[in-house]
Design a protein around this motif. Structure first.
Motif, PDB file in Angstrom:
ATOM      1  N   ASN A  12       0.843  -1.200   0.000  1.00  0.00           N
ATOM      2  CA  ASN A  12       0.000   0.000   0.000  1.00  0.00           C
ATOM      3  C   ASN A  12       0.875   1.245   0.000  1.00  0.00           C
ATOM      4  OD1 ASN A  12      -2.690  -0.996   0.048  1.00  0.00           O
ATOM      5  ND2 ASN A  12      -2.412  -1.592   2.207  1.00  0.00           N
ATOM      6  N   PHE A  13       0.334   2.320  -0.557  1.00  0.00           N
ATOM      7  CA  PHE A  13       1.065   3.579  -0.560  1.00  0.00           C
ATOM      8  C   PHE A  13       1.138   4.147   0.867  1.00  0.00           C
ATOM      9  CE2 PHE A  13       0.918   8.318  -1.007  1.00  0.00           C
ATOM     10  CZ  PHE A  13       2.260   8.457  -1.364  1.00  0.00           C
ATOM     11  N   THR A  14       2.303   4.705   1.196  1.00  0.00           N
ATOM     12  CA  THR A  14       2.504   5.370   2.483  1.00  0.00           C
ATOM     13  C   THR A  14       1.816   6.735   2.450  1.00  0.00           C
ATOM     14  OG1 THR A  14       4.632   4.250   2.731  1.00  0.00           O
ATOM     15  CG2 THR A  14       4.301   6.246   4.044  1.00  0.00           C
ATOM     16  N   GLU A  15       0.597   6.782   2.945  1.00  0.00           N
ATOM     17  CA  GLU A  15      -0.140   8.060   2.933  1.00  0.00           C
ATOM     18  C   GLU A  15       0.440   9.067   3.912  1.00  0.00           C
ATOM     19  OE1 GLU A  15      -4.541   6.156   1.960  1.00  0.00           O
ATOM     20  OE2 GLU A  15      -4.124   6.921   3.967  1.00  0.00           O
ATOM     21  N   GLY A  16       1.014   8.524   4.981  1.00  0.00           N
ATOM     22  CA  GLY A  16       1.581   9.400   6.004  1.00  0.00           C
ATOM     23  C   GLY A  16       2.594   8.620   6.837  1.00  0.00           C
ATOM     24  N   ALA A  17       3.116   9.267   7.896  1.00  0.00           N
ATOM     25  CA  ALA A  17       4.127   8.676   8.789  1.00  0.00           C
ATOM     26  C   ALA A  17       5.449   8.475   8.051  1.00  0.00           C
ATOM     27  CB  ALA A  17       3.628   7.416   9.459  1.00  0.00           C
ATOM     28  N   MET A  18       6.203   7.459   8.413  1.00  0.00           N
ATOM     29  CA  MET A  18       7.577   7.332   7.904  1.00  0.00           C
ATOM     30  C   MET A  18       7.926   5.927   7.456  1.00  0.00           C
ATOM     31  SD  MET A  18       9.883   9.527  10.551  1.00  0.00           S
ATOM     32  CE  MET A  18       9.855  11.319  10.529  1.00  0.00           C
ATOM     33  N   TYR A  19       6.888   5.100   7.202  1.00  0.00           N
ATOM     34  CA  TYR A  19       7.175   3.689   7.007  1.00  0.00           C
ATOM     35  C   TYR A  19       6.496   3.143   5.765  1.00  0.00           C
ATOM     36  CZ  TYR A  19       8.259   4.785  11.730  1.00  0.00           C
ATOM     37  OH  TYR A  19       8.763   5.420  12.819  1.00  0.00           O
ATOM     38  N   SER A  20       7.100   2.076   5.268  1.00  0.00           N
ATOM     39  CA  SER A  20       6.484   1.288   4.225  1.00  0.00           C
ATOM     40  C   SER A  20       6.336  -0.114   4.806  1.00  0.00           C
ATOM     41  CB  SER A  20       7.394   1.295   3.002  1.00  0.00           C
ATOM     42  OG  SER A  20       6.762   0.638   1.933  1.00  0.00           O
ATOM     43  N   PHE A  21       5.185  -0.761   4.515  1.00  0.00           N
ATOM     44  CA  PHE A  21       4.906  -2.047   5.158  1.00  0.00           C
ATOM     45  C   PHE A  21       4.438  -3.047   4.102  1.00  0.00           C
ATOM     46  CE2 PHE A  21       2.468  -4.744   8.270  1.00  0.00           C
ATOM     47  CZ  PHE A  21       3.526  -5.002   9.132  1.00  0.00           C
ATOM     48  N   PRO A  22       5.354  -3.425   3.202  1.00  0.00           N
ATOM     49  CA  PRO A  22       4.972  -4.325   2.116  1.00  0.00           C
ATOM     50  C   PRO A  22       4.634  -5.730   2.613  1.00  0.00           C
ATOM     51  CG  PRO A  22       7.358  -4.055   2.184  1.00  0.00           C
ATOM     52  CD  PRO A  22       6.783  -3.084   3.180  1.00  0.00           C
ATOM     53  N   GLN A  23       3.675  -6.328   1.928  1.00  0.00           N
ATOM     54  CA  GLN A  23       3.408  -7.747   2.175  1.00  0.00           C
ATOM     55  C   GLN A  23       4.340  -8.580   1.302  1.00  0.00           C
ATOM     56  OE1 GLN A  23      -0.046 -11.051   1.404  1.00  0.00           O
ATOM     57  NE2 GLN A  23      -0.782  -9.024   2.051  1.00  0.00           N
ATOM     58  N   ILE A  24       4.968  -9.557   1.928  1.00  0.00           N
ATOM     59  CA  ILE A  24       5.889 -10.439   1.211  1.00  0.00           C
ATOM     60  C   ILE A  24       5.207 -11.795   1.127  1.00  0.00           C
ATOM     61  CG2 ILE A  24       8.257 -11.337   1.126  1.00  0.00           C
ATOM     62  CD1 ILE A  24       8.249  -8.297   1.403  1.00  0.00           C
ATOM     63  N   ARG A  25       4.874 -12.215  -0.090  1.00  0.00           N
ATOM     64  CA  ARG A  25       4.184 -13.506  -0.242  1.00  0.00           C
ATOM     65  C   ARG A  25       5.219 -14.617  -0.328  1.00  0.00           C
ATOM     66  NH1 ARG A  25      -0.753 -11.297  -4.040  1.00  0.00           N
ATOM     67  NH2 ARG A  25      -1.821 -10.327  -2.262  1.00  0.00           N
ATOM     68  N   LEU A  26       5.478 -15.187   0.816  1.00  0.00           N
ATOM     69  CA  LEU A  26       6.545 -16.197   0.889  1.00  0.00           C
ATOM     70  C   LEU A  26       6.059 -17.531   0.333  1.00  0.00           C
ATOM     71  CD1 LEU A  26       7.966 -15.436   4.447  1.00  0.00           C
ATOM     72  CD2 LEU A  26       8.977 -14.827   2.243  1.00  0.00           C
ATOM     73  N   PRO A  27       6.820 -18.122  -0.559  1.00  0.00           N
ATOM     74  CA  PRO A  27       6.436 -19.433  -1.089  1.00  0.00           C
ATOM     75  C   PRO A  27       6.552 -20.502   0.007  1.00  0.00           C
ATOM     76  CG  PRO A  27       8.249 -18.438  -2.360  1.00  0.00           C
ATOM     77  CD  PRO A  27       8.066 -17.632  -1.127  1.00  0.00           C
ATOM     78  N   PRO A  28       5.747 -21.571  -0.111  1.00  0.00           N
ATOM     79  CA  PRO A  28       5.765 -22.633   0.903  1.00  0.00           C
ATOM     80  C   PRO A  28       7.169 -23.148   1.201  1.00  0.00           C
ATOM     81  CG  PRO A  28       3.999 -23.025  -0.680  1.00  0.00           C
ATOM     82  CD  PRO A  28       4.746 -21.825  -1.176  1.00  0.00           C
ATOM     83  N   LYS A  29       8.007 -23.260   0.160  1.00  0.00           N
ATOM     84  CA  LYS A  29       9.364 -23.759   0.387  1.00  0.00           C
ATOM     85  C   LYS A  29      10.181 -22.842   1.286  1.00  0.00           C
ATOM     86  CE  LYS A  29      10.603 -26.653  -3.579  1.00  0.00           C
ATOM     87  NZ  LYS A  29      11.352 -26.622  -4.851  1.00  0.00           N
ATOM     88  N   ALA A  30       9.937 -21.538   1.167  1.00  0.00           N
ATOM     89  CA  ALA A  30      10.651 -20.581   2.020  1.00  0.00           C
ATOM     90  C   ALA A  30      10.186 -20.736   3.462  1.00  0.00           C
ATOM     91  CB  ALA A  30      10.425 -19.155   1.532  1.00  0.00           C
ATOM     92  N   ILE A  31       8.888 -20.947   3.605  1.00  0.00           N
ATOM     93  CA  ILE A  31       8.330 -21.125   4.954  1.00  0.00           C
ATOM     94  C   ILE A  31       8.914 -22.379   5.597  1.00  0.00           C
ATOM     95  CG2 ILE A  31       6.165 -21.533   6.215  1.00  0.00           C
ATOM     96  CD1 ILE A  31       4.789 -19.734   4.092  1.00  0.00           C
ATOM     97  N   GLU A  32       9.038 -23.407   4.769  1.00  0.00           N
ATOM     98  CA  GLU A  32       9.646 -24.661   5.224  1.00  0.00           C
ATOM     99  C   GLU A  32      11.108 -24.443   5.637  1.00  0.00           C
ATOM    100  OE1 GLU A  32       9.804 -28.372   2.555  1.00  0.00           O
ATOM    101  OE2 GLU A  32       7.693 -27.696   2.610  1.00  0.00           O
ATOM    102  N   ALA A  33      11.830 -23.733   4.782  1.00  0.00           N
ATOM    103  CA  ALA A  33      13.252 -23.473   5.071  1.00  0.00           C
ATOM    104  C   ALA A  33      13.397 -22.684   6.369  1.00  0.00           C
ATOM    105  CB  ALA A  33      13.899 -22.719   3.913  1.00  0.00           C
ATOM    106  N   ALA A  34      12.482 -21.744   6.569  1.00  0.00           N
ATOM    107  CA  ALA A  34      12.511 -20.952   7.804  1.00  0.00           C
ATOM    108  C   ALA A  34      12.302 -21.866   8.996  1.00  0.00           C
ATOM    109  CB  ALA A  34      11.431 -19.877   7.759  1.00  0.00           C
TER     110      ALA A  34
END
Lengths: 481, 481
Positions: free
Chosen positions: A383-405
């Motif tokens: 989402n666009f940072t309408e205000g404040a000082m942060y960007s909060f992107p969603q990272i769609r982690l693939p199942p394999k990455a979740i497994e590796a984690a």
């Protein structure tokens, strides 16, 4: 041998329960890497000067003169300081008894509380009472004091937006209360849905928790949304119906990067709504010199203002503030300067206006660069940072990455952020530190790296991210569904 | 209607229990009188600059330059600042990332923690580890954090000297612990008697309280005594035997007004004692820029140093410190300057040494003037202020005065101090705010009024006191027995 009082086993359990991700595992690893000589881009904390933002000149001139009052008698002072800074320093010194080295009243210097009250009055169109304004060592200290005043035990609940700034979760743990989350709607640009609120309160009640207060962060941290007037009205009505104190964290009120929804304080809307709501809802609003175009984090200046809080409670809050004697006086003067900046016609006005506009305009451009950068990455939506000082992107982690984690014993987004740190030096905070819906992952980064560094940072992020996705995606995976 | 969360009835009970006399009834009345135009001499708080003490020049020059770093490039800077202040400002700025406007690490700037460690090493003859030093917004904040870490519930007891500085009682109430008093011996110049300690612990145990820590204030506040080496050894042995964390409040270590017992830190004695004691006793020591010949109260700079605290506990303390992000950075630099003042040969050395010696010598003279003044008054006896910044005379109130106080609904010493305030403008703190033995009354005043004002203040005190005694004494009363 039995454990000693400061052995880990015997510490206050509430202390142990505290989690504070902004300076958590990622930050500690980043500090280690920095010690080993790696170049680290600290985007974990909203700390603009650490990333190269220059302080505004006029306030620094005033504060330097207040710190060195003997300069005011130096015949050469006019060679290095403008006349309006000299006049302003004299003004602030006249508000103290003994200069910056003396404790002030525990609520802050009366003269500066007057200036804050005038600022609030101008901003909202309703006069503010300086007796209900307390100056603090940064806004966080004020938030902590108010939460400590409200929370009695773990049956006392505080409604907190999720994702949230972890000050709230940490302080609620420390004081032994219960955090009652209400989820912001990512698909509605992190808007607040009153139905989520109702549901959260109902669920908490079912567990035997008395919900006593509600936190809003407007503009949002980490989510960057700006609340609309109708949103604010709805939630104030909700606080009225449910007898909730509203804690309005408005520290980013100067940081607005769109024109549709300028900042409007919860206090203004409350007073606009008229009785009974305007007379009944208890409101505490927070502000600071650490954000905005000031970014004077290290000075620790802040305030809270109370609306509809009975005098006897104000006295209790005063009493507890007295234990630590006095907020730092230079920070109080910064606050005075922030609410009372140079005016058109003042010698320093043009310079001050140019400097502050440059900071804000650049932040607005950086908000766009960052959002666009994230949205250009594989499996990242932001989402666009309408205000404040942060960007909060969603990272769609693939199942394999979740497994590796999982194999590495890490929460998936921590795993991703650690890899990002090792590969690029970019130090972010995993979304799990702020709270997020089950199975959804984010990271928070500030939009504060210098504008000229931004393209390189975003392309280094993109390179890392897209390779990460390449590595963990089985090409029939998540993002293709 | 049910009370709201910030109505008095529904506040956190621990908040309501807090008592903080230093800014209590007397202070509030004094503030009122001041508003009405009465000249008030605020001797309720150790706040030297408020009573006319001038700041030391060199540290203020350095901090002014750090606040206005653009001056370092100004060709005229040498006209108003000496070269060593310029060099030192550059040094401190080099220890920051982004100057005074950036948050530091939550424990404080590593470079300044190194300077503090070197100071402690020089002072005690044992090296100190900067990783075990946390910088704080004044010493009080550090004391509060450590007490919050230790106290789990009201069965956890903290041994506190009585009379005591009410920070301790207030913080223990706030965190829901139990204060276990140990009485200092007024007849032995407020010395610490180890038998009193043992008795206090035994009594607390009998009530089911686990005593977990012991506080010493050395030099004493409000009592002014300096602990002897043998006293320190005894109490460290006691802490070892009883498994107590020692909290050593050593904020007055520069304020010594006799030569028999110079300041020696609890840490030095602990390490001198050798194993097992030196390896086992957990010690947290506190210091500040607010006292000494600095008196920079309004800057809020302090530190605590930990000895024998396990790393896992240090991490917990770090985590909680992180919630409020960073102690104020200017205060950290003051601390750096305090532990690392100008050295012989430096341009500013002579001025710095002259200024600091003048403050200390004058304080020593004022300590004598005050003690002598009190002892010249009817029904007043007062131990000499060996150290710190306070005088704590015993006021032998005649039975009629106690009766009159009762009628007025006041504690007797509050009654006396209020009358004193109304008559003379001298704002003191009643002894009951610090704790005292049953039926014995005191007041605390600082020794900080300007030296030239001291004779007038003491004679105005004497006039009030002797008239008060005349009024309430039946001439067969208390003092004649």
């Amino acid at each position: 041998m039995s454990p000693k009082a400061l052995d880990y086993e015997s510490l206050n359990e509430n202390v142990k329960k505290v989690a504070y991700a902004v300076r958590g595992e990622l930050y500690l690893r980043a500090s280690e890497l920095q010690k080993e000589g790696k170049k680290i881009i600290f985007t974990n904390v909203g700390n603009p000067h650490a990333l190269g933002q220059k302080p505004l000149t006029f306030p620094r001139q005033v504060i330097a003169l207040c710190q060195a009052p003997f300069l005011l008698d130096d015949p050469n002072v006019g060679l290095v300081f403008p006349a309006d800074a000299i006049a302003r320093a004299k003004h602030y010194l006249s508000l103290t008894t003994g200069g910056l080295g003396a404790y002030s009243d525990s609520r802050g210097l009366p003269g500066i509380r007057n200036e804050v009250a005038e600022f609030i009055g101008r901003r909202d169109g309703y006069p503010s009472n300086p007796e209900l304004i307390f100056l603090t060592d940064g806004a966080s200290k004020g938030v902590m004091q108010i939460l400590n005043t409200i929370i009695r035990d773990d049956k006392d609940g505080i409604l907190v937006p999720v994702p949230q700034y972890p000050l709230y979760s940490a302080a609620i743990s420390l004081f032994g209360g219960s955090l009652v989350p209400y989820y912001l709607e990512e698909t509605a640009n992190w808007g607040l849905d009153i139905n989520n609120l109702r549901q959260s309160v109902a669920q908490a009640r079912f567990k035997g928790i008395t919900v006593r207060a509600m936190v809003i962060i407007n503009p949002g941290n980490p989510t960057g949304q700006c609340l609309s007037i109708s949103n604010l009205k709805e939630l104030l009505r909700f606080c009225f119906q449910e007898d909730l104190v509203l804690l309005a964290d408005e520290v980013y009120q100067q940081n607005i990067y769109q024109d549709e929804r300028p900042f409007i304080s919860a206090r203004k809307i409350l007073l606009d709504m008229g009785p009974p709501i305007s007379k009944e809802v208890q409101l505490v609003s927070f502000h600071t010199v650490s954000k905005g175009y000031w970014g004077e984090c290290g000075q620790r200046g802040g305030y809270f203002e109370m609306t509809n809080i009975p005098p006897q409670s104000v006295e209790e809050i005063y009493k507890v503030a007295s234990i630590s004697l006095s907020p730092n006086v230079p920070g109080q003067i910064f606050l005075g300067l922030m609410v009372n900046p140079p005016k058109p016609g003042d010698i320093s006005y043009l310079k001050f206006a140019t400097e502050s506009k440059a900071v804000l305009n650049s932040l607005r451009r950086r908000a766009h660069m960052m959002t666009d950068g994230f949205n250009s990455c594989r499996n990242v939506v932001c989402n666009f940072t309408e205000g404040a000082m942060y960007s909060f992107p969603q990272i769609r982690l693939p199942p394999k990455a979740i497994e590796a984690a999982k194999k590495a014993g890490k929460v998936p987004d921590v795993f991703y952020c650690l890899k990002l740190l090792e590969a690029t030096g970019i130090s972010t905070v995993p979304g799990s530190g702020f709270g997020q819906k089950e199975g959804v992952f984010h990271l928070r980064t500030t939009i504060l790296p210098a504008e000229e560094d931004m393209p390189a940072i975003m392309s280094s992020f993109k390179k890392f991210n897209d390779e990460f996705m390449e590595q963990y995606e089985d090409h029939k995976g998540y993002s293709r569904i």
